[in-house]
Write a protein that holds these residues in place. Structure first.
Motif, short mmCIF file in Angstrom:
data_model
loop_
_atom_site.label_atom_id
_atom_site.label_comp_id
_atom_site.label_asym_id
_atom_site.label_seq_id
_atom_site.Cartn_x
_atom_site.Cartn_y
_atom_site.Cartn_z
N ARG A 294 22.64 -2.83 -37.91
CA ARG A 294 22.54 -3.99 -37.02
C ARG A 294 21.92 -5.18 -37.74
O ARG A 294 22.39 -6.32 -37.63
CB ARG A 294 21.73 -3.62 -35.77
N ARG A 295 20.87 -4.93 -38.50
CA ARG A 295 20.17 -6.01 -39.19
C ARG A 295 20.98 -6.57 -40.37
O ARG A 295 21.06 -7.77 -40.58
CB ARG A 295 18.82 -5.52 -39.70
N ASP A 299 23.72 -8.53 -36.58
CA ASP A 299 22.89 -9.61 -36.05
C ASP A 299 22.12 -10.38 -37.11
O ASP A 299 21.64 -11.48 -36.86
CB ASP A 299 21.91 -9.06 -35.02
N GLY A 308 23.71 -11.64 -41.49
CA GLY A 308 24.70 -10.88 -40.73
C GLY A 308 26.09 -11.44 -41.00
O GLY A 308 26.25 -12.50 -41.62
N ARG A 316 30.32 -2.41 -33.22
CA ARG A 316 29.22 -2.83 -32.35
C ARG A 316 28.87 -1.78 -31.31
O ARG A 316 27.68 -1.45 -31.12
CB ARG A 316 29.57 -4.16 -31.67
N ARG A 359 27.31 -15.30 -40.99
CA ARG A 359 27.09 -16.12 -39.81
C ARG A 359 26.42 -17.44 -40.23
O ARG A 359 25.69 -17.49 -41.21
CB ARG A 359 26.21 -15.38 -38.81
#
Length: 394
Positions: A294-295, A299, A308, A316, A359
């Protein structure tokens, strides 16, 4: 760029995490207490065939006091951890890592690390546990063992380039932790810094052990030169779990062991707040690996500059299940692996070759990088390079 590298050698993920937790408050002009043991044992280690850097040789005099500018002084850099140091193996001039393990503090580490490296476990294709070169026993301390380990590279350096490269990491990480659990072992510290990669094929000429974006050799500081490397797609790495210091192996008849919480590098598992101070460590492993993904991939982790990526939403729902607040609601690793295999098989070749776009990337940067990416991808297609790299275990 060279001038920037000279003034500010790039930080690794581990340096950034160390800064985040306040672990870099050191005076490099003198050896710190955590370095003294290594200096005192340098002659013995050399007799065993392992050469430490000049900083740890008896009678060391700082090079910058002899006129070497500080940014160029390799011996300016100390240790990040008291129990880990790099060394050069005299027999082949290769760089290895030496890990000092206390039998009284970590009674299972040598046992487990050895177990992963003995047949038939060592030969299993899903074994992603760090390889053990040999064990040294200091003559003056029966409580200490020195594990000689291969030099591995941090997980996200260099950056992942494609969805397929991320998919290969997910697969290896899931099958690796599932294999650990199948052997009734809970790792208990599956955080970002405890999953590394064997990148020797990616970096055929190696890299500088202290600043990994630079080429190897003691002159790298004075004459910064980037370490040349291939992409993961071209030269697939193998990923490894390291550090079994707080790991435990349980009785196979006890499917849900409950014992005192030992906090690893990831302090965020919700069960750590349980007032009983006890939990089943296996679901915590699932959480920690899910939180790592996740890190790093979904995200981001702004505190250490990890943005991310776009394009990985297919994983997800699985990651969300892995990090559920209630440990009993998290899937077991064999179920994680089964679900991932099903999901990954549904991805098209076009999707797998797609670029991983960070991102918050600007339109201009995204356009420029995308053009270069697809130009390279076409070359891979022409030369029949698979969209999902695969490192044969071994």
């Amino acid at each position: 760029m060279v001038a920037d590298a000279q003034k500010n050698p790039p930080q690794s993920l581990y340096d950034k995490v160390a800064l985040l937790i306040g672990d870099f408050d050191r005076d490099p002009r003198v050896l710190q207490p955590l370095e003294i043991w290594w200096r005192d044992h340098q002659p013995w280690l050399e007799s065993c065939g392992y050469i430490l850097r000049d900083r740890y040789k008896p009678g060391w005099v700082a090079s910058w006091t002899r006129g070497v500018p500080i940014p160029y002084a390799e011996d300016w850099v100390g240790l990040r951890e008291a129990n880990i140091i790099d060394a050069t193996r005299a027999m082949d001039n290769s760089v290895v890592m030496l890990k000092k393990v206390s039998r009284s503090r970590h009674p299972y580490e040598l046992q487990l690390t050895t177990m992963w490296n003995e047949p038939p476990v060592a030969d299993h294709p899903h074994n992603h546990c760090v390889r053990l070169i040999e064990v040294l026993s200091p003559p003056d301390d029966e409580d200490i063992d020195i594990l000689v380990l291969p030099l591995l590279r941090e997980l996200i350096s260099p950056d992942f380039q494609t969805v397929g490269e991320a998919v290969d990491f997910f697969r290896q990480a899931f099958e690796g932790l599932n294999f650990i659990h199948e052997n009734h072992v809970a790792h208990r510290d599956c955080n970002i810094t405890n999953i590394l990669m064997d990148a020797r094929d990616m970096y055929p000429d190696g890299w500088h052990v202290l600043h990994t974006t630079l080429a190897p050799g003691p002159t790298s500081y004075a004459e910064p030169k980037a370490a040349k490397h291939f992409t993961r797609t071209e030269r697939p790495p193998k990923y490894y779990f390291i550090d079994f210091g707080i790991s435990r192996q349980y009785d196979p008849s006890d499917a849900s062991p409950i014992e005192g919480i030992i906090r690893g590098g990831d302090k965020s598992p919700p069960e750590y707040a349980d007032p009983s101070g006890r939990c089943n460590p296996f679901p915590t492993d699932v959480y920690s690996l899910g939180n790592t993904i996740r890190r790093l991939f979904l995200d981001g982790w702004p505190e250490v500059g990890i943005p991310g990526y776009h394009g990985l939403e297919f994983i997800r729902s699985l990651v969300d299940d892995m990090v559920q607040t209630d440990p009993n609601m998290r899937p077991r690793m064999h179920e994680v692996l089964r679900r991932f295999d099903k999901t990954s098989r549904s991805l098209s070749s076009w999707k797998l070759r797609s670029r991983l776009a960070p991102r918050k990337e600007s339109v201009f940067t995204a356009t420029s990088r995308s053009w270069r990416h697809w130009k390279r991808a076409v070359g891979f297609i022409v030369h029949d390079v698979p969209p999902v790299p695969s490192k044969i275990s071994g």
